[in-house]
Scaffold this active site. Structure first.
Site, PDB file in Angstrom:
ATOM      1  N   CYS A 122      35.021  41.141  32.894  1.00  0.00           N
ATOM      2  CA  CYS A 122      34.823  41.123  34.260  1.00  0.00           C
ATOM      3  C   CYS A 122      35.632  41.742  35.158  1.00  0.00           C
ATOM      4  O   CYS A 122      35.706  42.774  35.945  1.00  0.00           O
ATOM      5  CB  CYS A 122      34.223  39.988  34.939  1.00  0.00           C
ATOM      6  SG  CYS A 122      33.685  39.743  36.314  1.00  0.00           S
ATOM      7  N   CYS A 123      37.009  41.210  34.798  1.00  0.00           N
ATOM      8  CA  CYS A 123      38.140  41.831  35.546  1.00  0.00           C
ATOM      9  C   CYS A 123      38.363  43.281  35.271  1.00  0.00           C
ATOM     10  O   CYS A 123      38.706  44.254  36.020  1.00  0.00           O
ATOM     11  CB  CYS A 123      39.473  41.232  35.180  1.00  0.00           C
ATOM     12  SG  CYS A 123      39.642  39.280  35.720  1.00  0.00           S
ATOM     13  N   CYS A 205      38.655  36.453  43.307  1.00  0.00           N
ATOM     14  CA  CYS A 205      36.944  36.321  43.432  1.00  0.00           C
ATOM     15  C   CYS A 205      36.726  34.840  43.662  1.00  0.00           C
ATOM     16  O   CYS A 205      37.588  34.084  42.797  1.00  0.00           O
ATOM     17  CB  CYS A 205      36.582  37.035  42.091  1.00  0.00           C
ATOM     18  SG  CYS A 205      36.797  38.769  42.016  1.00  0.00           S
ATOM     19  N   CYS A 208      36.293  32.708  40.290  1.00  0.00           N
ATOM     20  CA  CYS A 208      37.568  32.150  39.374  1.00  0.00           C
ATOM     21  C   CYS A 208      38.529  31.739  40.408  1.00  0.00           C
ATOM     22  O   CYS A 208      39.679  31.914  39.731  1.00  0.00           O
ATOM     23  CB  CYS A 208      37.783  33.562  38.344  1.00  0.00           C
ATOM     24  SG  CYS A 208      36.469  34.065  37.564  1.00  0.00           S
ATOM     25  N   CYS A 231      44.687  39.263  36.060  1.00  0.00           N
ATOM     26  CA  CYS A 231      43.278  40.028  35.949  1.00  0.00           C
ATOM     27  C   CYS A 231      43.570  41.239  35.211  1.00  0.00           C
ATOM     28  O   CYS A 231      42.503  41.857  34.720  1.00  0.00           O
ATOM     29  CB  CYS A 231      43.086  40.379  37.562  1.00  0.00           C
ATOM     30  SG  CYS A 231      44.141  41.431  38.372  1.00  0.00           S
TER      31      CYS A 231
END
Length: 245
Positions: A122-123, A205, A208, A231
């Site tokens: 995702c990062c 985000c 997280c 990240c």
């Protein structure tokens, strides 16, 4: 990197240069950065306290400096509100870089809640890949890293080489403390993310980010319950040991 750049990576003695830069005030460091890198200098910020202090100085040194943020699509409402407040206060327009995939496209491709299943993926999609666009064509980027933010950042140099994006990486407040940053913000009534008033210390985000699990570790509210602490934007750079008396 263009051969016309005044500072060439292959010729830099990073230890000596960092020692020289360590003696400069923040304003003088930024002046040196503007003179050295000119129009190919960019500040990339997520509007953390350190980044805001840097921005407050940088716009006075060069009102036309390029300032970029990465909008992951998963930021807090308070972060968007701060972003707007910064643009109003300084009369600047923040350049925005977004991921190739919308949140909906990411869900279709990877499944729901990728941040929970594979946070590194995702990062990578929402931060690391967009970062390439944020610094494309630049010779140096300015970050808000500080040595006291976490154990993974305690050797952060003021200047290093970013091997992932092939440009210089500047951390003008690497040697400042959290207390010094907040003292400046309060003294000059700078805008900041209101989540800090609720105990958050490092804000990314929405999925997280939590208040810190360890009051002494500023980033312990990120990816709680996992070994993950970064990240992926900040690769290790050439090590630097601060000067000691």
């Amino acid at each position: 990197m263009s051969p016309s750049t005044r500072l060439l990576h292959s010729n830099v003695d990073y230890v000596a240069l960092n020692r020289q830069l360590e003696e400069l005030t923040l304003t003088d460091f930024l002046r040196w950065s503007v003179v050295t890198f000119g129009e190919r200098l960019v500040q990339v910020t997520s509007f953390g306290p350190t980044g805001i202090v840097i921005l407050d100085h940088l716009v006075k040194v060069n009102p036309d400096v390029r300032v970029v943020t990465i909008d992951t699509g998963f930021l807090f409402p308070e972060t968007y509100a701060l972003w707007e407040e910064i643009e109003r206060r300084y009369g600047i327009q923040i350049h925005v870089v977004r991921p190739e995939l919308t949140p909906q496209e990411q869900e279709r491709l990877y499944g729901p809640a990728l941040w929970a299943l594979e946070p590194d993926v995702c990062c990578h999609e929402r931060k690391v890949k967009p970062m390439a666009a944020a610094v494309a064509g630049q010779h140096a980027w300015i970050t808000g890293l500080r040595r006291d933010q976490s154990t993974t950042r305690n050797q952060t140099p003021l200047i290093g080489w970013d091997a992932r994006y092939n440009l210089f990486k500047l951390s003008p407040l690497a040697h400042w403390t959290r207390e010094a940053v907040w003292d400046y913000i309060r003294a000059y009534n700078l805008p900041y993310n209101r989540l800090h008033d609720l105990g958050y210390t490092s804000i990314g985000c929405i999925h997280c980010t939590r208040p810190p699990a360890d009051a002494n570790d500023e980033r312990s509210g990120r990816w709680q319950g996992r070994m993950k602490t970064e990240c992926g934007l900040h690769w290790p750079v050439r090590p630097f040991t601060p000067c000691r008396e």
